[in-house]
Design an enzyme around this catalytic site. Structure first.
Site, PDB file in Angstrom:
ATOM      1  N   CYS A   2     -26.593 -40.677  30.040  1.00 15.41           N
ATOM      2  CA  CYS A   2     -27.194 -40.724  28.760  1.00 15.41           C
ATOM      3  C   CYS A   2     -28.412 -41.558  28.943  1.00 15.41           C
ATOM      4  O   CYS A   2     -28.527 -42.353  30.049  1.00 15.41           O
ATOM      5  CB  CYS A   2     -26.228 -41.124  27.793  1.00 15.41           C
ATOM      6  SG  CYS A   2     -24.457 -40.182  27.594  1.00 15.41           S
ATOM      7  N   ARG A  28     -32.488 -37.553  30.655  1.00 16.37           N
ATOM      8  CA  ARG A  28     -31.236 -38.083  30.893  1.00 16.37           C
ATOM      9  C   ARG A  28     -30.134 -37.505  30.104  1.00 16.37           C
ATOM     10  O   ARG A  28     -28.930 -37.795  30.218  1.00 16.37           O
ATOM     11  CB  ARG A  28     -31.002 -39.668  30.861  1.00 16.37           C
ATOM     12  CG  ARG A  28     -32.014 -40.394  31.717  1.00 16.37           C
ATOM     13  CD  ARG A  28     -32.129 -41.819  31.618  1.00 16.37           C
ATOM     14  NE  ARG A  28     -30.341 -42.266  31.873  1.00 16.37           N
ATOM     15  CZ  ARG A  28     -30.197 -42.725  33.040  1.00 16.37           C
ATOM     16  NH1 ARG A  28     -31.010 -42.662  34.070  1.00 16.37           N
ATOM     17  NH2 ARG A  28     -29.048 -42.807  33.344  1.00 16.37           N
ATOM     18  N   TRP A  75     -25.738 -36.923  26.690  1.00 22.73           N
ATOM     19  CA  TRP A  75     -25.252 -35.790  27.465  1.00 22.73           C
ATOM     20  C   TRP A  75     -23.842 -35.798  27.565  1.00 22.73           C
ATOM     21  O   TRP A  75     -23.157 -36.888  28.160  1.00 22.73           O
ATOM     22  CB  TRP A  75     -25.720 -36.075  29.049  1.00 22.73           C
ATOM     23  CG  TRP A  75     -25.375 -34.615  30.023  1.00 22.73           C
ATOM     24  CD1 TRP A  75     -24.279 -34.606  30.487  1.00 22.73           C
ATOM     25  CD2 TRP A  75     -26.104 -33.719  30.061  1.00 22.73           C
ATOM     26  NE1 TRP A  75     -24.330 -33.507  31.185  1.00 22.73           N
ATOM     27  CE2 TRP A  75     -25.596 -32.874  30.904  1.00 22.73           C
ATOM     28  CE3 TRP A  75     -27.241 -33.345  29.523  1.00 22.73           C
ATOM     29  CZ2 TRP A  75     -25.925 -31.565  31.332  1.00 22.73           C
ATOM     30  CZ3 TRP A  75     -27.950 -31.826  30.238  1.00 22.73           C
ATOM     31  CH2 TRP A  75     -26.988 -31.297  30.944  1.00 22.73           C
ATOM     32  N   ASN A 101     -24.052 -45.763  28.008  1.00 23.58           N
ATOM     33  CA  ASN A 101     -24.177 -44.602  29.222  1.00 23.58           C
ATOM     34  C   ASN A 101     -23.155 -45.001  29.994  1.00 23.58           C
ATOM     35  O   ASN A 101     -23.258 -46.109  30.862  1.00 23.58           O
ATOM     36  CB  ASN A 101     -25.729 -44.695  29.658  1.00 23.58           C
ATOM     37  CG  ASN A 101     -25.832 -43.832  30.950  1.00 23.58           C
ATOM     38  OD1 ASN A 101     -25.017 -42.658  30.895  1.00 23.58           O
ATOM     39  ND2 ASN A 101     -26.404 -44.267  32.032  1.00 23.58           N
ATOM     40  N   GLY A 102     -22.418 -43.938  30.448  1.00 21.30           N
ATOM     41  CA  GLY A 102     -21.328 -44.214  31.483  1.00 21.30           C
ATOM     42  C   GLY A 102     -20.075 -43.303  31.104  1.00 21.30           C
ATOM     43  O   GLY A 102     -19.992 -42.680  30.104  1.00 21.30           O
ATOM     44  N   GLU A 479     -23.523 -22.945  51.344  1.00 20.65           N
ATOM     45  CA  GLU A 479     -24.570 -23.815  50.389  1.00 20.65           C
ATOM     46  C   GLU A 479     -25.662 -24.318  51.167  1.00 20.65           C
ATOM     47  O   GLU A 479     -26.827 -24.295  50.513  1.00 20.65           O
ATOM     48  CB  GLU A 479     -23.628 -24.778  49.905  1.00 20.65           C
ATOM     49  CG  GLU A 479     -24.422 -25.783  49.045  1.00 20.65           C
ATOM     50  CD  GLU A 479     -25.009 -24.863  47.805  1.00 20.65           C
ATOM     51  OE1 GLU A 479     -24.753 -23.801  47.531  1.00 20.65           O
ATOM     52  OE2 GLU A 479     -25.903 -25.868  47.099  1.00 20.65           O
ATOM     53  N   LYS A 483     -29.683 -23.430  50.091  1.00 22.11           N
ATOM     54  CA  LYS A 483     -30.823 -24.428  49.623  1.00 22.11           C
ATOM     55  C   LYS A 483     -31.970 -24.202  50.353  1.00 22.11           C
ATOM     56  O   LYS A 483     -33.090 -24.323  49.862  1.00 22.11           O
ATOM     57  CB  LYS A 483     -30.030 -25.802  50.018  1.00 22.11           C
ATOM     58  CG  LYS A 483     -29.021 -26.364  49.038  1.00 22.11           C
ATOM     59  CD  LYS A 483     -29.735 -26.850  47.833  1.00 22.11           C
ATOM     60  CE  LYS A 483     -29.689 -25.952  46.679  1.00 22.11           C
ATOM     61  NZ  LYS A 483     -28.194 -25.294  46.402  1.00 22.11           N
ATOM     62  N   GLU A 486     -33.777 -21.111  49.048  1.00 20.66           N
ATOM     63  CA  GLU A 486     -34.311 -21.199  47.738  1.00 20.66           C
ATOM     64  C   GLU A 486     -35.588 -22.301  47.290  1.00 20.66           C
ATOM     65  O   GLU A 486     -36.375 -22.133  46.573  1.00 20.66           O
ATOM     66  CB  GLU A 486     -33.428 -21.259  46.660  1.00 20.66           C
ATOM     67  CG  GLU A 486     -32.605 -22.619  46.615  1.00 20.66           C
ATOM     68  CD  GLU A 486     -31.559 -22.763  45.252  1.00 20.66           C
ATOM     69  OE1 GLU A 486     -31.690 -22.164  44.261  1.00 20.66           O
ATOM     70  OE2 GLU A 486     -30.621 -23.512  45.688  1.00 20.66           O
ATOM     71  N   HIS A 502     -19.304 -10.070  66.317  1.00 24.57           N
ATOM     72  CA  HIS A 502     -18.984  -8.648  65.481  1.00 24.57           C
ATOM     73  C   HIS A 502     -20.198  -8.010  65.017  1.00 24.57           C
ATOM     74  O   HIS A 502     -20.450  -7.215  63.872  1.00 24.57           O
ATOM     75  CB  HIS A 502     -17.933  -8.788  64.525  1.00 24.57           C
ATOM     76  CG  HIS A 502     -16.537  -9.160  64.845  1.00 24.57           C
ATOM     77  ND1 HIS A 502     -15.803  -8.224  65.495  1.00 24.57           N
ATOM     78  CD2 HIS A 502     -15.909 -10.246  64.741  1.00 24.57           C
ATOM     79  CE1 HIS A 502     -14.539  -9.076  65.877  1.00 24.57           C
ATOM     80  NE2 HIS A 502     -14.747 -10.110  65.742  1.00 24.57           N
ATOM     81  N   LYS A 602     -33.579 -22.570  36.201  1.00 22.68           N
ATOM     82  CA  LYS A 602     -32.356 -23.487  36.384  1.00 22.68           C
ATOM     83  C   LYS A 602     -31.175 -22.815  35.781  1.00 22.68           C
ATOM     84  O   LYS A 602     -30.112 -22.853  36.542  1.00 22.68           O
ATOM     85  CB  LYS A 602     -32.620 -24.759  35.652  1.00 22.68           C
ATOM     86  CG  LYS A 602     -31.602 -25.631  35.802  1.00 22.68           C
ATOM     87  CD  LYS A 602     -31.335 -26.294  37.281  1.00 22.68           C
ATOM     88  CE  LYS A 602     -30.315 -26.934  37.541  1.00 22.68           C
ATOM     89  NZ  LYS A 602     -29.869 -27.221  38.648  1.00 22.68           N
TER      90      LYS A 602
HETATM   91  C1  AGP Z   1     -28.409 -23.181  42.992  1.00 20.72           C
HETATM   92  O1  AGP Z   1     -29.442 -24.176  43.619  1.00 20.72           O
HETATM   93  C2  AGP Z   1     -29.188 -22.065  42.040  1.00 20.72           C
HETATM   94  N1  AGP Z   1     -30.096 -23.030  41.343  1.00 20.72           N
HETATM   95  C3  AGP Z   1     -28.258 -21.053  41.299  1.00 20.72           C
HETATM   96  O2  AGP Z   1     -27.737 -20.432  42.408  1.00 20.72           O
HETATM   97  C4  AGP Z   1     -27.224 -21.637  40.407  1.00 20.72           C
HETATM   98  O3  AGP Z   1     -26.078 -22.360  41.427  1.00 20.72           O
HETATM   99  C5  AGP Z   1     -26.517 -20.425  39.716  1.00 20.72           C
HETATM  100  O4  AGP Z   1     -27.598 -19.590  39.195  1.00 20.72           O
HETATM  101  C6  AGP Z   1     -25.517 -20.739  38.974  1.00 20.72           C
HETATM  102  O5  AGP Z   1     -25.909 -21.638  37.979  1.00 20.72           O
HETATM  103  P1  AGP Z   1     -24.778 -22.168  37.053  1.00 20.72           P
HETATM  104  O6  AGP Z   1     -23.845 -23.231  37.992  1.00 20.72           O
HETATM  105  O7  AGP Z   1     -25.449 -22.903  35.969  1.00 20.72           O
HETATM  106  O8  AGP Z   1     -23.646 -21.107  36.417  1.00 20.72           O
END
Ligand code: AGP
Length: 607
Positions: A2, A28, A75, A101-102, A479, A483, A486, A502, A602
Site C-alpha cells: 500500500c 503501490r 492494496w 503498509n504491511g 517459467e 520470460k 515474452e 524422443h 497485464k
Molecule cells: C506472465 O508473465 C504473463 N504476463 C501471463 O502469462 C500471465 O501469467 C497470465 O496471463 C495469467 O495471468 P493471471 O495470473 O493474472 O491469471
C-alpha cells in the site's frame, strides 16, 4: 503493498497535498483510498473503495481542514476493498487515525484482547488493532509518541505506519519494520511516505528510515529514535537526484527489475498468511475426490510446481490444466465431487474464469489463489487465499510467480500434516526452509546478477533456446522459457529433459543454447546425463545449479549458482530468479522494453 503519506505544514491546507501525493503512490495500490486531517481538536476523515480519482470525485479529498494530515492508497490483503476497510483506521473515539503498509501476523490475538477490553472494531483489517492499542496506552496516561511506540512494540509482521491524534494535533508519529518509509524535509513543511515520489515535487531532501526506527514529525522537524531503546538517531537528509518517473521505480530503469528485486520482501509477506486460510484450503483439498489446478501462463507454471508439491508432501494427486484447455480436457467429467483450485494473479483472466464458471455450473468446489482481493475470482470462489505480493506493474509476472509458489507450498505442507503424510518435524523443517528463502533470493540477486548480465551479452544473438529440467524443475524451466519469449522475443522451447531423445534433440546443432535447471535433488543424476547428451551434439549449456556443484561446473559452458540447502519441493522459488534476471537482461541487450512487451497485456480479460 500500500502507499502511506503524511504531511505537516507551517501554514496552509494539508488535504490537497495529500490528494496529489496519493495519486503519485497509486502504483503501490489502488483498490481503496482515504485521508484524515486534524483541525481545532477534531479528526476529519474521508475514505472509500475505489482509486484516487474515483474517491476524490465522490468525496472531494481536498476539502479537509487543517495543516496536518495523513493519507493511504490500499492494496487489500486482509478485508475486501470496502469503505470500512479503507485507511485511515480509527480508535473507538475517532481521535486517533492510522495508515499502514504491511502485513501483521498477530492481529487476531491483539484484536481479541482489545475486544475483551471493550474496544469496538469496525473493519476486517489487520491494521485496525493499531489505533486501538494507541488508545489503550493514551488512556493509561502515556503521551501520543510513547503510546504509538508501545503499540508498535506489540506488532509482529511488517509495517510502515503514520499516525495522528486530536490530543496532540501538531505532530505525526511514524514507524517502520520491513515496509519502506521515508521522511521528506521541506523549508516550511515535513512529510513521511512509503516512497519518495509522494513528496519529490515538494522537496528533494529525504531521510530513509531504517527497520526499528520511529520518527516524530513536528514544526521543529523530524526527531528519529530507535523503537527498542528510544535512543536518538542522527541522520542527515540526502538530496534525491531522481526525476519523478525514476522515483516511482525507486531508481530502477524498469518496473520489472524493481519487482524482481522486490521478491525477498514479497516472499516475506507471503509467509505472513493467516493459518486459518491455509487450513481451510487444505481441508477442501483433503476432502476432494479429484483436484484440478487451473490457470494460464505463469500462474499455470506455479500450478505445475504445486502438482509436484501436493504429490510429494501430501500424497494428493492433482491435475494441472491450462485454463483454455480445461473444458475440452475435463469439462464433461467435472462433477460435484470435483475441486478446482484456480490460480490467477489478477483474478480477472477470462480463460481461467471461463473454466471456473464451467466447473461451478457443474457443482464443483471452486478454490481461488489470487493477488487481488475483490477480483472476480474471489467472488466466485468457495474460499480463496490472497498471495499478498502487492501490485505488479510489469507485464511479465515475476514476484507474483514466486509468491504463488510460496503460498502453494504452504498449503501443501498444511495438507501433508492434515493427511498424516508429513511428520510434525518434517513440516517444521520445511517451514523453516521457506523462511530462509527470501534471504537466499537476496543473495542470488546480490552475487549473481552481474554474471547474468554478462551471459545476456554472450547469448544475445542466439536465435532459439531450450529450457530443460526434470521433476519439479520442469515448472521452473517452463517459467524461464516464458520470460525469455515474452520480454526478449527470443523463441524458446521447454519440455521435460527426459523427453530430449524422443524427438526434440534433433534440433541441436553446434552452438545451440540449452538452459538446464539442475538443483542438487533426486533428478540431478539423470539431468547430468541429459547435459552430456546435449554437449555431445554441440550444444552450449547454461546450467542453474546449487553453489559448489563442481561436476556440473566442469560440464556446462556457463552456470549460475543458487545457495545450498533448498529442499527439492521449494527449488522453483529461488531457481527461477536467475532465469527472470537472464530474460530481463537479454531484453535490455536486445533493445526491448521489459515493462511493455509487444502484443501482451497485464491481465488478459478476453477469451
Ligand atoms: C506472465 O508473465 C504473463 N504476463 C501471463 O502469462 C500471465 O501469467 C497470465 O496471463 C495469467 O495471468 P493471471 O495470473 O493474472 O491469471
Amino acid at each position: 503493498m500500500c502507499g502511506i503519506f503524511g504531511c505537516l505544514l507551517k501554514g496552509g491546507s494539508a488535504a490537497p497535498l495529500i490528494h496529489v501525493a496519493l495519486k503519485r503512490l497509486e502504483y503501490r495500490g489502488y483498490d481503496s483510498v482515504g485521508a484524515a486531517t486534524v483541525y481545532e481538536g477534531r479528526l476529519y476523515v474521508k475514505k472509500d473503495q475505489g482509486n484516487v480519482d474515483a474517491v476524490h470525485a465522490k468525496l472531494h479529498l481536498d476539502n479537509l481542514p487543517g495543516r496536518l494530515g495523513i493519507g493511504h492508497t490500499r492494496w487489500a490483503t486482509h478485508g475486501a476493498p470496502l469503505q470500512k476497510n479503507a485507511h485511515p483506521q480509527l480508535d473507538c473515539d475517532n481521535r486517533i487515525a492510522v495508515v499502514h503498509n504491511g502485513v501483521l501476523e498477530n492481529f487476531s490475538g491483539l484484536r481479541q484482547e482489545l475486544e475483551e477490553r471493550g474496544h469496538v472494531f469496525r473493519s476486517k483489517t489487520d491494521t485496525e488493532v493499531i489505533p486501538h492499542l494507541i488508545e489503550e496506552s493514551m488512556k493509561a496516561g502515556l503521551g501520543f509518541a510513547d503510546a504509538v511506540r508501545e503499540a508498535v512494540k506489540r506488532l509482529e509482521g511488517s509495517y510502515a505506519i503514520a499516525a495522528i491524534c486530536t490530543q496532540e494535533p501538531d505532530k505525526i508519529v511514524c514507524a517502520r519494520k520491513e515496509s519502506p518509509l521515508v521522511v521528506g524535509i521541506g523549508d516550511s513543511s515535513i512529510y513521511c511516505a512509503s516512497d519518495i515520489p509522494a513528496f519529490l515535487p515538494l522537496t528533494k531532501r529525504a531521510i530513509a528510515m531504517r527497520d526499528g526506527e520511529f520518527a516524530i514529525l513536528s514544526d521543529a522537524g523530524a526527531e528519529i529514535k530507535k523503537i527498542a531503546d528510544w535512543s536518538p538517531v542522527e541522520r542527515e537528509p540526502e538530496t534525491i537526484t531522481w526525476d519523478l518517473e525514476m522515483a516511482e521505480k525507486l531508481g530502477y530503469p524498469y518496473f520489472m527489475i524493481k519487482e524482481i528485486h522486490e521478491q525477498p520482501e514479497s516472499l516475506r509477506n507471503t509467509l505472513r498468511l493467516q493459518d486459518t486460510y491455509l487450513d481451510l484450503m487444505a481441508t477442501f483439498l483433503d476432502r476432494a475426490r479429484e483436484v484440478f489446478l487451473v490457470a494460464c501462463g505463469t500462474s499455470y507454471h506455479a500450478c505445475l510446481a504445486a502438482s509436484h508439491m501436493f504429490s510429494k508432501l501430501a500424497f494428493r494427486s492433482t491435475q494441472p490444466i491450462i485454463a483454455s484447455e480445461f473444458v475440452q480436457r475435463a469439462g464433461d467429467s467435472i462433477s460435484v465431487d470435483s475441486t478446482v483450485l484456480a490460480v490467477s494473479q489478477s483474478g480477472e483472466t477470462a480463460d481461467t474464469l471461463s473454466a471456473v464458471m464451467h466447473a461451478s455450473n457443474r457443482a464443483a468446489t471452486i478454490l481461488g489463489l489470487t493477488n487481488v482481493i475483490g477480483s472476480t475470482l474471489t467472488r466466485v470462489s468457495r474460499t480463496y487465499t490472497c498471495q499478498q505480493s502487492g501490485p505488479e506493474i510489469g507485464v511479465a509476472a515475476t514476484k507474483t510467480f514466486t509468491a504463488q509458489v510460496s503460498v502453494l507450498a504452504q498449503i501443501a505442507i498444511k495438507l501433508g500434516e492434515k493427511r498424516g503424510k508429513l511428520f510434525h518435524e518434517e513440516a517444521k523443517t520445511l517451514r523453516k526452509k521457506l523462511q530462509q528463502i527470501p534471504e537466499i533470493v537476496e543473495r542470488i540477486i546480490a552475487t549473481q546478477e552481474e554474471k547474468i548480465k554478462g551471459l545476456a551479452k554472450k547469448y544475445r544473438d542466439k536465435r532459439c533456446f531450450f529450457f530443460l529440467g526434470r521433476g519439479i524443475s520442469t515448472a521452473t524451466a517452463s517459467e524461464g522459457m516464458l520470460k525469455l519469449m515474452e520480454i526478449a522475443y527470443v523463441p524458446a522451447i521447454t519440455y521435460p529433459a527426459g523427453e530430449s531423445k524422443h524427438g526434440p534433440i534433433s534440433l541441436i546443432e553446434e552452438g545451440f543454447p540449452v538452459v538446464f535447471v539442475c538443483p542438487n535433488d533426486s533428478t540431478r543424476k539423470a539431468t547430468i546425463g541429459n547435459i552430456m547428451e546435449m554437449k555431445a551434439r554441440g550444444a552450449v549449456v547454461l546450467a542453474i545449479i546449487e553453489e559448489g556443484d563442481e561436476e556440473i561446473k566442469n560440464l556446462a559452458d556457463d552456470y549460475v549458482e543458487v545457495p545450498k540447502g533448498v529442499p527439492e519441493v521449494l527449488t522453483p522459488i529461488p531457481y527461477v530468479v536467475p532465469l527472470q534476471l537472464f530474460a530481463y537482461h537479454m531484453a535490455i541487450e536486445r533493445g526491448c522494453n521489459p515493462d511493455m512487451p509487444r502484443n501482451l497485456a497485464k491481465s488478459v480479460t478476453v477469451l
